[in-house]
Motif scaffolding. Sequence first.
Motif, PDB file in Angstrom:
ATOM      1  N   LYS A  68       0.684  -0.774   0.086  1.00 36.67           N
ATOM      2  CA  LYS A  68       0.045  -0.090  -0.154  1.00 36.67           C
ATOM      3  C   LYS A  68       0.989   1.478  -0.240  1.00 36.67           C
ATOM      4  O   LYS A  68       0.940   2.200  -0.835  1.00 36.67           O
ATOM      5  N   MET A  69       1.803   1.558   1.169  1.00 34.83           N
ATOM      6  CA  MET A  69       3.031   3.014   1.144  1.00 34.83           C
ATOM      7  C   MET A  69       4.007   2.357  -0.257  1.00 34.83           C
ATOM      8  O   MET A  69       4.294   3.764  -0.690  1.00 34.83           O
ATOM      9  N   GLU A  70       3.881   1.823  -0.848  1.00 35.23           N
ATOM     10  CA  GLU A  70       4.886   1.867  -2.252  1.00 35.23           C
ATOM     11  C   GLU A  70       3.609   2.645  -3.104  1.00 35.23           C
ATOM     12  O   GLU A  70       3.944   3.579  -4.160  1.00 35.23           O
ATOM     13  N   GLN A  71       2.700   1.990  -3.375  1.00 35.54           N
ATOM     14  CA  GLN A  71       1.339   2.873  -4.410  1.00 35.54           C
ATOM     15  C   GLN A  71       1.221   4.026  -3.427  1.00 35.54           C
ATOM     16  O   GLN A  71       0.946   5.444  -4.236  1.00 35.54           O
ATOM     17  N   SER A  88       6.248  15.328   1.573  1.00 37.56           N
ATOM     18  CA  SER A  88       5.528  14.739   2.994  1.00 37.56           C
ATOM     19  C   SER A  88       4.395  13.818   3.015  1.00 37.56           C
ATOM     20  O   SER A  88       4.758  12.987   3.648  1.00 37.56           O
ATOM     21  N   VAL A  89       3.605  13.486   1.651  1.00 36.35           N
ATOM     22  CA  VAL A  89       3.280  12.442   1.997  1.00 36.35           C
ATOM     23  C   VAL A  89       3.596  11.670   1.335  1.00 36.35           C
ATOM     24  O   VAL A  89       3.586  10.594   2.125  1.00 36.35           O
ATOM     25  N   MET A  94       6.450   6.756   3.660  1.00 36.01           N
ATOM     26  CA  MET A  94       8.345   6.050   3.057  1.00 36.01           C
ATOM     27  C   MET A  94       8.646   5.102   4.600  1.00 36.01           C
ATOM     28  O   MET A  94       8.499   4.509   5.202  1.00 36.01           O
ATOM     29  N   ARG A  95       7.900   6.168   5.690  1.00 39.57           N
ATOM     30  CA  ARG A  95       8.237   5.881   7.312  1.00 39.57           C
ATOM     31  C   ARG A  95       7.592   4.816   7.466  1.00 39.57           C
ATOM     32  O   ARG A  95       8.031   3.645   8.469  1.00 39.57           O
ATOM     33  N   ILE A  96       6.422   4.853   7.182  1.00 40.04           N
ATOM     34  CA  ILE A  96       5.125   3.644   7.237  1.00 40.04           C
ATOM     35  C   ILE A  96       5.832   2.422   7.236  1.00 40.04           C
ATOM     36  O   ILE A  96       5.700   1.772   7.200  1.00 40.04           O
ATOM     37  N   GLU A  97       6.078   2.698   5.618  1.00 39.42           N
ATOM     38  CA  GLU A  97       6.720   1.312   4.675  1.00 39.42           C
ATOM     39  C   GLU A  97       7.977   0.868   5.534  1.00 39.42           C
ATOM     40  O   GLU A  97       7.795  -0.482   5.780  1.00 39.42           O
ATOM     41  N   GLN A  98       8.621   2.060   5.546  1.00 41.46           N
ATOM     42  CA  GLN A  98      10.022   1.280   6.482  1.00 41.46           C
ATOM     43  C   GLN A  98       9.648   0.016   8.017  1.00 41.46           C
ATOM     44  O   GLN A  98      10.207  -0.068   8.403  1.00 41.46           O
ATOM     45  N   LYS A  99       8.763   0.500   8.998  1.00 38.41           N
ATOM     46  CA  LYS A  99       7.906   0.149   9.893  1.00 38.41           C
ATOM     47  C   LYS A  99       7.761  -1.221   9.709  1.00 38.41           C
ATOM     48  O   LYS A  99       8.327  -2.214  10.028  1.00 38.41           O
ATOM     49  N   ALA A 100       7.274  -1.110   8.694  1.00 40.71           N
ATOM     50  CA  ALA A 100       6.444  -2.578   8.001  1.00 40.71           C
ATOM     51  C   ALA A 100       7.498  -3.272   7.586  1.00 40.71           C
ATOM     52  O   ALA A 100       7.738  -4.866   8.074  1.00 40.71           O
TER      53      ALA A 100
END
Length: 124
Positions: A68-71, A88-89, A94-100
């Motif tokens: 999802k975050m890649e999209q 900013s979005v 990217m931060r959310i993706e890295q956490k996942a």
Amino acid sequence: MKQKVQELKAQERKVIAHEMAHKTAGGQYAGTVSYQYTTGPDGQSYIAGGEVSIDTSEAKTPEETVQKMEQVKAAALAPADPSPQDYSVASSAMRIEQKARYELMKESFEKNSPQSDKHIDTHA
């Protein structure tokens, strides 16, 4: 007046293209496009700005969140001229993706590592 109207029309085309790039790349995570209008010297309304909301919440699983975050990143950076808000979005995604991805690595490590109740005898 004629030049100002032409400028407003050009800006309108640019805004529409920008927001449609977000909408198209965002797919199911993109909301509706909303526009802000201005009145030209000819009394007509012209699109002067716009936005598309995008869902940046985590998905059900870390794997789904990564996808999802890649999209979301692709949608944020889809226009030819991303705005500071677009960057900013993308950064937030990217931060959310890295956490996942961290969660995925942690799960993989825990699944593949020896159990803590297994001891290695180091005495000779």
